[in-house]
Design a protein around this motif. Structure first.
Motif, PDB file in Angstrom:
ATOM      1  N   LEU A 179       0.836  -1.203   0.000  1.00 13.73           N
ATOM      2  CA  LEU A 179       0.000   0.000   0.000  1.00 13.73           C
ATOM      3  C   LEU A 179       0.871   1.253   0.000  1.00 13.73           C
ATOM      4  N   LEU A 180       1.984   1.205   0.700  1.00 12.37           N
ATOM      5  CA  LEU A 180       2.910   2.338   0.719  1.00 12.37           C
ATOM      6  C   LEU A 180       3.482   2.594  -0.679  1.00 12.37           C
ATOM      7  N   VAL A 181       3.821   1.520  -1.394  1.00 15.41           N
ATOM      8  CA  VAL A 181       4.317   1.677  -2.763  1.00 15.41           C
ATOM      9  C   VAL A 181       3.221   2.242  -3.653  1.00 15.41           C
ATOM     10  N   ALA A 182       1.975   1.767  -3.470  1.00 20.32           N
ATOM     11  CA  ALA A 182       0.866   2.305  -4.263  1.00 20.32           C
ATOM     12  C   ALA A 182       0.681   3.803  -3.996  1.00 20.32           C
ATOM     13  N   SER A 183       0.844   4.220  -2.758  1.00 18.00           N
ATOM     14  CA  SER A 183       0.753   5.644  -2.437  1.00 18.00           C
ATOM     15  C   SER A 183       1.885   6.428  -3.093  1.00 18.00           C
ATOM     16  N   SER A 184       3.064   5.834  -3.152  1.00 16.42           N
ATOM     17  CA  SER A 184       4.184   6.491  -3.834  1.00 16.42           C
ATOM     18  C   SER A 184       3.892   6.656  -5.318  1.00 16.42           C
TER      19      SER A 184
END
Length: 540
Positions: free
Chosen positions: A320-325
């Motif tokens: 999810l953190l990568v998707a936010s990035s």
């Protein structure tokens, strides 16, 4: 008799490889020397594959080598459509693997990366090492024979040259014939010699790689990876803490970045979205590294249900953190436009997400470090293979044109960047020209479109730099411009992308040749005249 035949066979194969390597060097000299590469680079790659198959028959008897050779053929076809550095590097990797896997099976992507690195490091020395071996095999007796031959022909050659010089001085006919003979330019021959040397340094190690390139590395270097022997309770507390911290960041991203809710204080959504995209990716990479060094498949910690549940939760939060990035980067692109670097960053972020998923999958099912390395290498190879075929410059140009603020007037910076994209921006510039209503902005776009069109036509006129992709691009451009026969040139005073005005009264008019003409679809325009930059005030 059979022993003599067996001794002659390697000798004949060695001579065959010399002939094939020299043929490839001569072909490269003919196709590329003093010319920009075009689809000829793909033709050379296909000839290289054919020469390798002829010079090394064992390569077509190994299924693994045949598979690598088929992959190399795919990259050669990509080069045939459009030359590119990435496609050529992938082709070189595939053809090197095809040759090396004649000796050894593919076992570990990391070990094979080391073998390929050794092949590249030893490449400049491989021809010299083989030359030394040949000289040692010939021995002193062969050298004495060579000296004898030189002594026999030296006197006839020297005497003949002396008498010919005397006759030239006495006979004007002989002098005129000798005067018409032009000696080759020594400097030019030296340049050709170095060019051949560069090609042979790349080609010869593929025909005869050194034994160290396929050496058997100690598998303990890669398998297993170093692991921290942490107590189960320490891992549980660590994963619980990490999940809590990551949850804070992800909840804030969901509230403000994904939903678009108003931010507190003077913080704007642009400030929130445009900060920290690459820092968050670094955080995800550190998380993956922690899992690799702290947890080993089959260990007591990996068998703990609590650890496994916390690990799955943490992996999901990292993804999810990568998707936010990725979303942050897309917001940045919407604000400032797409570039090749930002598009590559998006692909890299996707690879990071896949890597995190593979790390978790490995731990959950007790897979080896070799599996993890090979799986990540395969994912990276797929992304690079797609990138070698897709024209990212054209993708970037189309994106920027589709999202251009035509009503407000596209920024000059965007036009300058489109100009830097070269032939890939030709069709998007034509599309932008038809949509722009402001006369000054349209004049700028028309000028850039015209320059890109002339450059493509000029490159397509030279068969050395002709490409299938530019041929399709040029046909589409002519169809979009309305008249497939001629394209009218813009006015004499044309503002450039940075508001500089260029005066060029003798610009050529590019034309399209008859479809029946062989070798291309375009006729040769006169070269673009030299442009003289003026300020807007002086042009008026």
């Amino acid at each position: 008799m059979s022993l003599t035949r067996n001794l002659r066979t390697p000798h004949r194969r060695f001579l065959l490889k010399i002939v094939l390597a020299a043929g490839l060097a001569a072909t490269a000299d003919f196709l590329f020397f003093a010319h920009d590469p075009g689809s000829t680079l793909g033709l050379f790659a296909l000839l290289w594959i054919l020469a390798l198959a002829i010079g090394t028959p064992a390569i077509v008897r190994k299924k693994r080598s045949i598979l690598a050779l088929c992959i190399a053929t795919g990259f050669a076809l990509a080069l045939l459509d459009q030359p590119g550095l990435l496609a050529f590097l992938l082709f070189g990797t595939a053809i090197a693997l095809a040759r090396l896997m004649v000796r050894r099976r593919f076992d570990n992507a990391a070990l094979w990366a080391g073998r390929l690195a050794l092949l590249g490091i030893t490449a400049p020395f491989t021809p010299l090492i083989d030359l030394g071996r040949v000289l040692r095999l010939r021995g002193k007796g062969r050298m004495r024979r060579f000296a004898t031959v030189i002594s026999v022909v030296a006197l006839p050659l020297a005497g003949g040259a002396l008498f010919l010089a005397l006759f030239a001085d006495a006979n004007p006919v002989i002098a005129d014939v000798l005067g018409r003979i032009q000696a080759p330019d020594i400097g030019w021959l030296i340049v050709h010699f170095f060019f051949w040397g560069i090609v042979l340094v790349g080609v010869w190690p593929i025909f005869r790689p050194l034994a160290m390139a396929t050496r058997d590395f100690d598998p303990g270097v890669i398998e297993p990876l170093p692991v921290l022997n942490l107590p189960v309770i320490t891992l549980i507390l660590s994963l619980f803490t990490f999940n809590a911290v990551f949850a804070l960041q992800n909840v804030l991203d969901i509230l403000f970045l994904w939903s678009g809710a108003p931010l507190p204080g003077d913080i704007t959504l642009a400030d929130y979205a445009h900060r920290g995209a690459y820092v968050l990716i670094a955080t995800a990479l550190l998380a993956g590294l922690f899992v690799l060094v702290a947890l080993r498949p089959g260990s007591a910690a990996a068998r703990s249900g609590t650890v496994r549940a916390l690990l799955v939760l943490w992996t999901g939060q990292n993804i999810l953190l990568v998707a936010s990035s990725i979303l942050r980067t897309m917001d940045y692109v919407d604000a400032y436009g797409m570039t090749e670097l930002r598009l590559a960053a998006l692909a890299w972020m996707g690879l990071v997400a896949v890597g995190l998923f593979l790390i978790s999958w490995r731990l959950m099912f007790g897979l080896s470090a070799r599996w993890l390395i090979n799986a990540n290498a395969l994912a990276a190879a797929l992304v690079l293979s797609v990138s070698s075929v897709v024209d990212y410059r054209a993708v970037v140009a189309h994106w920027n044109v589709r999202h251009a603020d035509i009503a407000g007037g596209s920024s000059f910076t965007d036009l300058c960047y489109l100009n830097q994209l070269g032939a890939s921006a030709l069709v998007p510039l034509i599309d932008l020209e038809t949509r722009v209503e402001d006369p000054k902005l349209r004049a700028q776009v028309r000028w850039l479109r015209y320059r890109a069109l002339v450059r493509v036509i000029e490159r397509q006129q030279d068969w050395h730099s002709w490409t299938w992709r530019n041929d399709r691009r040029l046909r589409r451009a002519m169809a979009m411009l309305g008249n497939p026969a001629t394209v009218s040139q813009p006015s004499d005073h044309n503002p450039y992308c940075d508001r500089t005005i260029y005066v060029s009264p003798t610009l050529p008019v590019p034309t399209v040749a008859d479809e029946s003409q062989p070798g291309g679809s375009t006729a040769s325009p006169p070269p673009v005249s030299e442009e003289r930059p003026l300020t807007e005030g002086s042009a008026q």
